[in-house]
Design a protein around this motif. Sequence first.
Motif, PDB file in Angstrom:
ATOM      1  N   GLU A  88       0.836  -1.198   0.000  1.00  0.00           N
ATOM      2  CA  GLU A  88       0.000   0.000   0.000  1.00  0.00           C
ATOM      3  C   GLU A  88       0.869   1.246   0.000  1.00  0.00           C
ATOM      4  O   GLU A  88       1.789   1.385   0.812  1.00  0.00           O
ATOM      5  N   ALA A 145       3.717   0.438   2.636  1.00  0.00           N
ATOM      6  CA  ALA A 145       3.467  -0.473   3.754  1.00  0.00           C
ATOM      7  C   ALA A 145       3.105  -1.823   3.146  1.00  0.00           C
ATOM      8  O   ALA A 145       2.341  -1.888   2.165  1.00  0.00           O
ATOM      9  N   ASN A 146       3.652  -2.913   3.676  1.00  0.00           N
ATOM     10  CA  ASN A 146       3.477  -4.240   3.093  1.00  0.00           C
ATOM     11  C   ASN A 146       2.735  -5.147   4.056  1.00  0.00           C
ATOM     12  O   ASN A 146       3.024  -5.190   5.255  1.00  0.00           O
ATOM     13  N   TYR A 147       1.757  -5.906   3.515  1.00  0.00           N
ATOM     14  CA  TYR A 147       0.900  -6.755   4.334  1.00  0.00           C
ATOM     15  C   TYR A 147       0.904  -8.181   3.792  1.00  0.00           C
ATOM     16  O   TYR A 147       0.793  -8.396   2.575  1.00  0.00           O
ATOM     17  N   ILE A 150      -8.023  -3.181   5.634  1.00  0.00           N
ATOM     18  CA  ILE A 150      -6.576  -3.122   5.784  1.00  0.00           C
ATOM     19  C   ILE A 150      -6.229  -2.130   6.886  1.00  0.00           C
ATOM     20  O   ILE A 150      -6.448  -0.917   6.760  1.00  0.00           O
ATOM     21  N   SER A 151      -5.733  -2.661   7.994  1.00  0.00           N
ATOM     22  CA  SER A 151      -5.285  -1.851   9.115  1.00  0.00           C
ATOM     23  C   SER A 151      -4.256  -2.674   9.884  1.00  0.00           C
ATOM     24  O   SER A 151      -4.620  -3.522  10.704  1.00  0.00           O
ATOM     25  N   HIS A 152      -3.000  -2.446   9.574  1.00  0.00           N
ATOM     26  CA  HIS A 152      -1.885  -3.215  10.134  1.00  0.00           C
ATOM     27  C   HIS A 152      -1.824  -4.641   9.568  1.00  0.00           C
ATOM     28  O   HIS A 152      -0.803  -5.295   9.661  1.00  0.00           O
ATOM     29  N   ARG A 153      -2.929  -5.128   9.017  1.00  0.00           N
ATOM     30  CA  ARG A 153      -2.969  -6.436   8.368  1.00  0.00           C
ATOM     31  C   ARG A 153      -4.140  -6.459   7.399  1.00  0.00           C
ATOM     32  O   ARG A 153      -5.013  -5.579   7.431  1.00  0.00           O
ATOM     33  N   LYS A 207      -7.512  -8.155   6.448  1.00  0.00           N
ATOM     34  CA  LYS A 207      -8.557  -8.978   7.028  1.00  0.00           C
ATOM     35  C   LYS A 207      -9.675  -9.185   6.012  1.00  0.00           C
ATOM     36  O   LYS A 207     -10.231  -8.223   5.481  1.00  0.00           O
TER      37      LYS A 207
END
Length: 329
Positions: A204, A213-215, A249-252, A254
């Motif tokens: 993202e 940021a990568n998840y 998407i918020s820290h991971r 889902k």
Amino acid sequence: MERTAQRRTETLTVAFPERRSTKIINRRCIQGTSLAVALIILAGCGGSTPLIGVNAASIPAAAKDAWAGDLLYVATGGDVYVLSYPSGKVVGRLGVQYAVSLCSDKRGNVFVVQGYGVTEYSHRGKLVRTLQSSDVATSCSLDPTTGNLAVPYVGSGGQYVVIYPGARGPGQTVYGIPFPVPGLCGYDIHGNLFVDGSLSVLSELPKGGTSFANYDLGPKIDLYDSINWDGTYVTLSNPGTHSIYRVKISHRVKIVGATRVHGWVGGFSFQSGGTQTWLKDGQFIAQWHNGGQLAIWSYPAGGAPTRVLPPFVSGNYSVDGVVLSLGLH
């Protein structure tokens, strides 16, 4: 299904019915990328550089009313076909080879990702401009908040995204994509950009940001998902499971919902790669199982298609890109 990029030294022989030619690809060089992208990386792997020129003169004459309405642009790798929407009647073709992805803006202009850059066409198929690069472009998306064009690239210096203000050059380069080959990309309604690729990671680039940021996507989602905004959620159209995943998407990442689509052709492989789809206003558009056909499904209902469009080309072809271009209403 293998979820990580592989290093293999055996060769892959690929035949192209539409172009009546054969290429030999070294898998060490493509490292898990799709076939369409692999073709345009051949120059760096000891192969010949494919045709990347645009021949807009091959567009046949068509009735003004057909070109004035909504149109579906469909890339097969061998050409880009133009279909009336929602009837699916062929109204023209661009004469463009090796297109790997498409995107469109609010004006109905269509951007064709092809080799070392992106070519813009008007709604009626007229050449507007080309944004050239020394590296290989893999997809594109338009920021709904600014009209900026995002294009992921892969080159000898690494993987990155260029943001072109107003879809014109020069652009801002942002590095930090973690996978060897970036795949499809898409914006949400807030101007955040998401990029998928050859690892089980979603990247993202926040609106106005300068780093990714990568998840981790987890085990359910394959390589090279098509990324769309459904009006509420970012969606990942996943060819391996024939499903559309709605994600938060918020820290991971889902998964908050899923839609199963019957009859959609998909599935990652070295031969066909991922599959680009279109999703907007309760309509999901993707390749139908009979080859050179598209179908329309109701979203989020899914299930069987509400409409199967007539074949736009005979034979067995892979739809590498599909995008809706809005006409004058």
